[in-house]
Design a protein around this motif. Structure first.
Motif, short mmCIF file in Angstrom:
data_model
loop_
_atom_site.label_atom_id
_atom_site.label_comp_id
_atom_site.label_asym_id
_atom_site.label_seq_id
_atom_site.Cartn_x
_atom_site.Cartn_y
_atom_site.Cartn_z
N UNK A 24 33.20 -34.97 22.25
CA UNK A 24 32.91 -35.05 20.90
C UNK A 24 34.30 -35.23 20.11
N UNK A 25 33.96 -35.55 18.76
CA UNK A 25 35.50 -35.97 18.31
C UNK A 25 36.41 -34.75 18.13
N UNK A 26 36.02 -33.59 18.19
CA UNK A 26 37.00 -32.43 17.95
C UNK A 26 37.39 -32.24 16.71
N UNK A 27 37.95 -30.93 16.49
CA UNK A 27 38.11 -30.37 15.29
C UNK A 27 39.76 -31.15 14.75
N UNK A 28 39.58 -31.58 13.53
CA UNK A 28 40.71 -31.89 12.96
C UNK A 28 41.50 -30.76 12.09
#
Lengths: 232, 747
Positions: B428-432
């Protein structure tokens, strides 16, 4: 190059613990499911909206929404209106659906969807939920399941005793294409996302309560059943 | 007298490139005498670090040009005027500078080239290289309370460091309101690709390092690919005597051996392995099965040899490996959750350091890095393989006078770092940064899938001049040009610093410059067009010695950040963010034979805008207050050492969840977030204590230590986690108490 180690946190999640209520616990007023009959509406088809809720005691009931509105997606391709005590969503005609599809930049075979927002009042508290409907195709909800308690389908309340594990089963066709969700107001559930769950009642757990089974299809269909539990 | 600060300046110069030599140079001596000043006969003595006289050394006055040679007793006499510089050269030693004092006598200590790269010592006489910089010796790193003797854990005590830890390896240091990837941690001039083992144990064993230098900003043009700070770790070789040490703690065990290698060399070998895998399984819940129990090991070898009296070679090899794999059954779905982490790297550095006569130096180094990172959690995984062959060189020339300027240093350097990165991921793109962190796993997030090889080639060149302007000012100005082949960007970065020294005890520094760092994370690398992030730093610092034993330094800074990598409305990375960090850092130290006192305080504010015109919000790592007060006391008989540290830090900003909407199709809740970072986690304070006891025998020393972090069990709130419907919130806290106990034997 730096590897972002987000998955490392997953290891902690495996062993992390907290004091939160479990999703299968019916211990507060909440929305359990929103149903449109049907979840897929062909042009000019109508879908009745109702909501499965649980109150603070864990008792489930089906109620009509206090408010419904199209909030996202092809909002111009449907009309939402009261129908007596309930609410009806009506898909537009073929021309309106085609226009909405064009506006959204969709190909003719792409699904056209609209998200509706629903508000219900439970125990005097307003709760909000959303649900997506497919437009331009006819879809049906799964068949309403029947719950068996320890292999027996109760005709009324199911009698259960404390201090034991109870097998809960729904018998449905094509189970592998459906998602299952069991909830209870008493005891502890395991394997509650499978067709056969186990309800463990400890000696001090109340034997009176409710069990709910909700079945979802991947195209927005939903059905449910519930059983009242009572002590011997 | 002034002299080249031997161990400090030269070790840094050798480890990081010759420019450190220039930065480490002393300020010019007091005002030169007017031409009419009378010439006197200056008597002096030249000796080595052990006090032994150095015969045959050449002493030259500048600008007078008179020369003399030392006799067998190291003594000389030369005609010079007060304020003139004396330049001393001797075979096997580095060049030394001193000023002619008014009383006509001088005492000059030369540093043997063979000693270069051994031990960095923090002395009160050592001026800092840049405003706010701090140097720590190996002993300080090993004994600062609360660090458990761990190298990088000590960074938490430094002013401006918000956090220097991370679970799972690979995370960095947060300096002055920046992101971890904005700063670099170097070992002997090259990046350490992984900083931590599990449980935040740093990869590099403390006893294998000479020292650590912390440059929170305003650093020299020789450093690039960082927009915030630099942490320099210098490994050490062996000494003239055979040395051995072994340490056993509750987590791991290590051995270290060092000593001479032939007539002209020395070597140090260190190895460590954890054994937490031996008992961890018994501490985990029954439903969690350890397929591979967490274990790590690391090793470091450093060999130095003197090819000629003026040429030294050094070879450093460092490596590390971490593996863990576990499985747990999900009660709800009856499916297994599997987690595996496997990280390893090895880096070899070959370096040569040439010290010519009359101030010419050439440093060159090449390094090979092989790194593998593999994480998986069920069907999500990340596999990274990196191979790098990097090289860097720097040439510097020092002139006592040049064009009317005093003590002039000209430098130029270049580096090349081509890297081949194979990237295979399904994540998943993950948390920025700036996104709410609710502690949920985000099972329903779409996955990014990528499998390819990327070449990252970074090149850089730089040049700088440093010169004394009169007797009280010194100017350093440089220009660095990076080339990032991935994006095709060529950022030009001018930097400069002006130092004013009204007296021997006081320095004021004003620096300004531009700093850039390229896209670093694996998901950022998927967007080749990303330009490097940029920062413009302005720093004003003052430092003053207070008597023989104390010093204090205060630094004000303001950093403007542009081209920050943030996501647009479609979730695509772009260089559209802005940011600002400003604050003040304070450090006071007190040192005697028995006491070492440390007071560090930082006040800062760091904000971000996700687009150029977006609303300003607090940065994820903004930390208003950070206070560390520590002290260590050694008994007179040197058998006991006691230490304590008090820490207070403001809570990290967080985004509150105001409510939630139920998604009936996904059977999950969508949080309704409040304003980004509009709330803070609770502030945290704790006390750490450490006691060491030494038993000294004829040929060896046995010591035992107990280092307890957070003695009153005030667990730090790391973040909030929410229930499935966001109706309930709980604190996720760190470990309430972390004891570290061990014994160590040393030859």
């Amino acid at each position: 190059m730096i590897a972002r180690v987000l998955v490392a946190v997953a290891a902690l999640a495996l062993v992390a613990c907290n004091d939160f209520s479990e999703p299968w616990q019916l211990d507060r007023a909440r929305v359990l499911a929103v149903r449109s009959d049907a979840p897929g509406l062909a042009a000019e088809a109508r879908g009745a909206i109702d909501v499965l809720v649980a109150d603070a005691s864990g008792a489930p009931s089906v109620v009509a929404p206090a408010q419904v509105a199209a909030v996202q997606g092809a909002t111009t391709a449907v009309t939402v209106a009261r129908d007596g005590a309930g609410w009806i969503v009506t898909a537009g005609d073929a021309e309106a659906l085609a226009a909405a599809r064009t506006e959204a930049g969709l190909e003719p075979d792409d699904p056209l969807t609209v998200t509706i927002g629903v508000a219900v009042i439970v125990d005097g508290v307003e709760l909000a939920a959303i649900k997506q409907l497919r437009l331009g195709e006819s879809l049906a909800n799964p068949v309403t399941p029947t719950i068996a308690v320890d292999g027996v389908v109760p005709t009324g309340a199911a009698t259960v005793g404390p201090g034991r594990d109870i097998a809960l089963t729904v018998d449905v066709a094509a189970a592998e294409e459906l998602e299952f969700d069991w909830l209870t107001s008493t005891g502890e559930l395991r394997r509650n996302e499978t067709p056969t769950a186990t309800l463990s009642l400890a000696a001090d757990d109340p034997t009176a309560g409710h069990v709910v089974a909700i079945i979802r299809s991947d195209l927005g269909g939903v059905s449910w059943a519930s059983v009242e539990l009572t002590g011997p | 007298m002034y002299r080249l600060r031997p161990a400090v300046g030269l070790t840094l110069a050798l480890a990081l490139g010759a420019p450190a030599l220039a930065l480490a140079q002393p300020a010019p001596p007091s005002a030169p005498s007017p031409p009419s000043s009378p010439t006197t006969t200056v008597l002096g003595v030249v000796h080595d670090a052990a006090g032994r006289p150095v015969a045959g050394a050449t002493v030259r006055s500048d600008p007078g040009g008179v020369t003399a040679t030392t006799d067998a007793a190291g003594q000389f006499a030369i005609a010079a005027t007060p304020g003139e510089l004396l330049i001393v050269d001797a075979p096997g030693f580095d060049t030394a500078l001193t000023a002619v004092a008014g009383d006509g006598t001088v005492d000059i200590e030369l540093v043997a080239l063979a000693a270069v790269g051994e031990v960095i010592e923090l002395t009160d006489q050592k001026p800092t290289a840049v405003a706010g910089a701090v140097s720590l010796s190996r002993e300080e790193l090993a004994t600062l309370p609360g660090s458990g003797g761990d190298l990088l854990a000590t960074l938490d005590a430094l002013p401006g460091v918000t956090e220097a830890s991370g679970f799972g390896g690979g995370q960095g240091v947060i300096i002055r309101g920046s992101s971890p990837e904005d700063s670099r941690i170097l070992l002997d001039g090259f990046d350490i690709p992984q900083l931590y083992h599990f449980l935040n144990r740093s990869i590099i064993p403390t006893r294998a390092v000479a020292g650590l230098e912390y440059l929170p900003g305003g650093f020299d043009v020789r450093y690039g690919r960082a927009s915030s700070g630099i942490v320099n770790v210098t490994s050490r070789g062996g000494g003239e005597e055979v040395e051995g040490a072994s340490e056993v703690s509750v987590i791991d065990a290590s051995v270290l051996g060092a000593g001479p290698l032939g007539d002209d060399g020395n070597i140090l070998v260190s190895f460590r392995r954890s054994y937490i895998d031996a008992y961890l399984p018994s501490l985990l819940p029954e439903e969690v099965g350890l397929i591979t129990a967490p274990r790590y090991y690391d090793g470091l070898i450093r060999a130095d040899w003197d090819v000629t009296p003026r040429l030294r070679g050094a070879l450093t090899v460092v490596g590390s490996s971490d593996v863990t794999e576990l499985v747990a059954e999900d009660d709800e779905s009856a499916e297994e959750n599997r987690f595996r982490a496997d990280t390893k790297f090895i880096r070899a550095i070959a370096a040569g350091y040439w010290r010519g006569e009359r101030g010419l130096t050439v440093d060159a180094a090449a390094s090979v890095l092989a790194q593998g990172v593999s994480f998986s959690f069920n069907d999500r995984y990340l596999d990274v393989g990196q191979l790098s062959l990097a090289a860097r060189t720097e040439v510097s020339q020092r002139y006592p006078t040049l064009g009317g300027l005093r003590d002039v240093v000209l430098r130029g350097g270049a580096e090349l770092d081509p890297r081949r990165v194979s990237l295979d991921l399904q994540l998943p793109r993950g948390r920025d940064e700036g996104e709410p962190d609710t502690g949920m796993m985000g099972d329903d997030e779409p996955l990014t899938i990528f499998n390819d090889t990327i070449w990252l080639t970074d090149v850089a060149a730089w040049t700088a001049i440093e010169a004394g302007l009169g007797s009280k000012f010194r100017l350093a100005a440089g220009l660095r040009v990076d080339g990032f082949a991935r994006s095709g960007s060529v950022p030009v970065q001018p930097r400069g610093e002006l130092t004013y020294s009204p007296d021997d005890e006081t320095k004021l520094r004003l620096s300004a410059g531009r700093f850039t760092r390229p896209a670093e994370f694996q998901d950022e690398l998927l967007v080749p067009s990303l330009e490097p992030e940029s920062a413009t730093q302005l720093t004003l610092g003052g430092e003053r010695k207070l008597g023989r034993n104390a010093s204090v330094q205060v630094t004000l800074y303001d950093t403007e950040r542009t081209d920050l990598i943030t996501r647009d409305e479609m979730g695509v990375y772009r260089n559209q963010g802005r940011g600002r960090s400003y604050g003040v850092d304070l450090l006071a130290t007190y040192r005697t034979e028995q006491w070492f006192g440390w007071l560090s305080y930082s006040a800062s504010r760091s904000t971000r805008r996700d687009t150029a015109t977006g609303a300003e919000r607090l940065f994820d790592y903004d930390q208003t207050h950070d206070l560390v007060a520590a002290a260590t006391y050694k008994t007179k008989n040197r058998r006991w050492q006691f230490g304590g540290r008090f820490t207070y830090t403001s809570g990290q900003p967080t985004t509150p969840v105001m409510g939630a909407i139920y998604d009936s199709d996904l059977d999950s809740y969508l949080p309704i977030n409040g304003a980004v970072n509009s709330e803070r986690l609770p502030g945290h304070h704790q006390i750490d204590l450490r006691v060491d006891h030494f038993w000294r025998f004829e040929d060896w020393t046995l010591s035992a230590f107990l280092d307890v972090s957070n003695v009153y069990l005030n667990a730090k709130v790391e973040q909030y986690q929410y229930s499935y419907d966001y109706a309930q919130r709980e604190e996720i806290t760190g470990l309430p108490i972390v004891p570290s106990i061990g014994v160590r034997g040393e030859l």
